[in-house]
Design a protein around this motif. Structure first.
Motif, PDB file in Angstrom:
ATOM      1  N   ASP A 199       0.905  -1.204   0.022  1.00 28.24           N
ATOM      2  CA  ASP A 199       0.099  -0.191   0.024  1.00 28.24           C
ATOM      3  C   ASP A 199       0.835   1.170  -0.189  1.00 28.24           C
ATOM      4  OD1 ASP A 199      -2.315  -1.487   0.090  1.00 28.24           O
ATOM      5  OD2 ASP A 199      -2.420  -1.709   2.039  1.00 28.24           O
ATOM      6  N   ILE A 200       2.221   1.152   0.615  1.00 27.48           N
ATOM      7  CA  ILE A 200       2.711   2.417   0.643  1.00 27.48           C
ATOM      8  C   ILE A 200       3.830   2.307  -0.661  1.00 27.48           C
ATOM      9  CG2 ILE A 200       4.774   3.428   1.848  1.00 27.48           C
ATOM     10  CD1 ILE A 200       3.861   2.051   4.214  1.00 27.48           C
ATOM     11  N   ILE A 201       3.629   3.377  -1.269  1.00 25.52           N
ATOM     12  CA  ILE A 201       4.500   3.297  -2.700  1.00 25.52           C
ATOM     13  C   ILE A 201       5.562   4.448  -2.846  1.00 25.52           C
ATOM     14  CG2 ILE A 201       4.344   3.399  -5.266  1.00 25.52           C
ATOM     15  CD1 ILE A 201       1.423   2.558  -5.019  1.00 25.52           C
ATOM     16  N   ILE A 202       6.802   4.130  -2.926  1.00 23.40           N
ATOM     17  CA  ILE A 202       7.736   5.117  -2.999  1.00 23.40           C
ATOM     18  C   ILE A 202       8.501   5.216  -4.459  1.00 23.40           C
ATOM     19  CG2 ILE A 202      10.205   5.693  -2.352  1.00 23.40           C
ATOM     20  CD1 ILE A 202       9.491   4.120   0.341  1.00 23.40           C
ATOM     21  N   THR A 203       8.479   6.417  -5.093  1.00 20.16           N
ATOM     22  CA  THR A 203       8.924   6.518  -6.356  1.00 20.16           C
ATOM     23  C   THR A 203      10.144   7.755  -6.684  1.00 20.16           C
ATOM     24  OG1 THR A 203       6.350   6.087  -7.088  1.00 20.16           O
ATOM     25  CG2 THR A 203       7.926   6.799  -8.765  1.00 20.16           C
ATOM     26  N   LEU A 204      10.946   7.202  -7.400  1.00 22.79           N
ATOM     27  CA  LEU A 204      12.029   8.125  -7.589  1.00 22.79           C
ATOM     28  C   LEU A 204      11.626   8.807  -8.612  1.00 22.79           C
ATOM     29  CD1 LEU A 204      13.372   5.484  -5.837  1.00 22.79           C
ATOM     30  CD2 LEU A 204      15.417   6.511  -7.091  1.00 22.79           C
ATOM     31  N   ILE A 205      11.685  10.117  -8.735  1.00 18.03           N
ATOM     32  CA  ILE A 205      11.267  11.086  -9.746  1.00 18.03           C
ATOM     33  C   ILE A 205      12.291  12.464  -9.510  1.00 18.03           C
ATOM     34  CG2 ILE A 205       8.658  10.817  -9.177  1.00 18.03           C
ATOM     35  CD1 ILE A 205       8.685  13.424  -7.536  1.00 18.03           C
ATOM     36  N   TYR A 206      12.166  13.205 -10.697  1.00 13.93           N
ATOM     37  CA  TYR A 206      12.937  14.225 -10.879  1.00 13.93           C
ATOM     38  C   TYR A 206      12.174  15.743 -10.864  1.00 13.93           C
ATOM     39  CZ  TYR A 206      17.262  11.737 -11.419  1.00 13.93           C
ATOM     40  OH  TYR A 206      18.063  10.790 -11.167  1.00 13.93           O
ATOM     41  N   VAL A 207      12.519  16.519 -10.006  1.00  8.42           N
ATOM     42  CA  VAL A 207      11.642  17.665  -9.767  1.00  8.42           C
ATOM     43  C   VAL A 207      12.714  18.863 -10.174  1.00  8.42           C
ATOM     44  CG1 VAL A 207      10.403  19.416  -8.681  1.00  8.42           C
ATOM     45  CG2 VAL A 207      10.276  16.876  -8.034  1.00  8.42           C
ATOM     46  N   ASP A 208      12.636  19.586 -11.448  1.00  6.42           N
ATOM     47  CA  ASP A 208      13.620  20.540 -11.725  1.00  6.42           C
ATOM     48  C   ASP A 208      14.910  20.036 -11.887  1.00  6.42           C
ATOM     49  OD1 ASP A 208      11.682  22.520 -11.852  1.00  6.42           O
ATOM     50  OD2 ASP A 208      11.796  23.042  -9.817  1.00  6.42           O
ATOM     51  N   ASN A 209      15.009  18.814 -12.459  1.00  4.53           N
ATOM     52  CA  ASN A 209      16.520  17.901 -12.604  1.00  4.53           C
ATOM     53  C   ASN A 209      16.991  17.517 -11.397  1.00  4.53           C
ATOM     54  OD1 ASN A 209      16.486  18.101 -15.519  1.00  4.53           O
ATOM     55  ND2 ASN A 209      17.047  20.224 -15.431  1.00  4.53           N
ATOM     56  N   ASN A 210      16.223  17.757 -10.165  1.00  2.58           N
ATOM     57  CA  ASN A 210      16.723  17.247  -8.833  1.00  2.58           C
ATOM     58  C   ASN A 210      16.102  15.870  -8.517  1.00  2.58           C
ATOM     59  OD1 ASN A 210      18.644  19.265  -8.529  1.00  2.58           O
ATOM     60  ND2 ASN A 210      16.765  20.840  -8.071  1.00  2.58           N
TER      61      ASN A 210
END
Length: 221
Positions: free
Chosen positions: A186-197
């Motif tokens: 139920d807990i989902i951790i996603t690696l994302i990029y925000v403003d290339n960070n």
């Protein structure tokens, strides 16, 4: 160059040329004006390797050449030996307990078993056929993945999404801190990029939290 010198122990032009070639190959030009007792352990190991190379032998035997060195120096020396073996067509035989480095740099490995017989083969084959596991009987270390086996001491499952080394280190941190990685959690951790960070999106209890470090993810959980 003792094998090539007569009783006068006088270096010829060829001897000096060979010495300069090896000094350049090993990258110890900056050490040439120093005394042996002024060298660090890593520098001394490089000098000892150069001393073996300058004898210009087809086969070189080295006993624990990376002993007592830090990780950076151990990697440098093993990579250097591999490069020399391939570039100069030499056989370099190394006795070592550095299994991780041997697995990644050796072309062939000989394992001495407690049955007094020698098991030999490519490193990858010996890992996959269980030879390493049989001989070393690893305690909490999975050689096939190269990771320490962590015990999930929390009753919390998380789904981890992403790719690259960032995903591997995130997974390592979660497992080391007692969480279980589960594709249907139920807990989902996603690696994302925000403003290339790089950021970590944590979805739990119908809310989304954006974290700027793995430490922040662990704290949020």
């Amino acid at each position: 160059r003792y094998p090539y010198l007569d009783w006068t122990i006088k270096l010829s032009a060829d001897d000096k040329l060979k010495i300069n070639e090896v000094v350049s190959l090993v990258g110890i030009q900056s050490l040439m004006s120093k005394r042996i007792d002024e060298l660090s352990d890593g520098q001394l190991q490089l000098v000892m390797i150069a001393r073996a190379l300058v004898q210009d032998c087809d086969i070189i035997l080295l006993d624990e050449p990376t002993a007592h060195l830090d990780l950076n120096n151990r990697v440098e020396i093993m990579n250097l030996l591999r490069s020399i073996a391939h570039q100069q067509n030499k056989a370099i035989v190394v006795a070592t307990h550095e299994l991780d480095l041997a697995l990644q740099t050796a072309d062939r490995i000989w394992l001495a078993s407690n049955k007094q017989n020698i098991i030999t083969g490519m490193p990858e084959d010996l890992v996959l056929n269980g030879s390493f596991d049989e001989i070393f009987q690893f305690k909490g270390f999975d050689l096939k993945t190269g990771k320490i086996q962590h015990i999930a001491y929390r009753d919390i499952h998380v789904t981890l999404l992403g790719n690259g080394p960032e995903l591997l280190w995130t997974r390592n941190a979660l497992e080391r801190n007692g969480y279980t990685i589960d594709s249907n959690a139920d807990i989902i951790i996603t690696l994302i990029y925000v403003d290339n960070n790089l950021r970590w999106s944590v979805r739990m209890n119908d809310h989304e939290f954006i974290c700027d470090s793995i430490r922040a993810v662990i704290d949020r959980l």
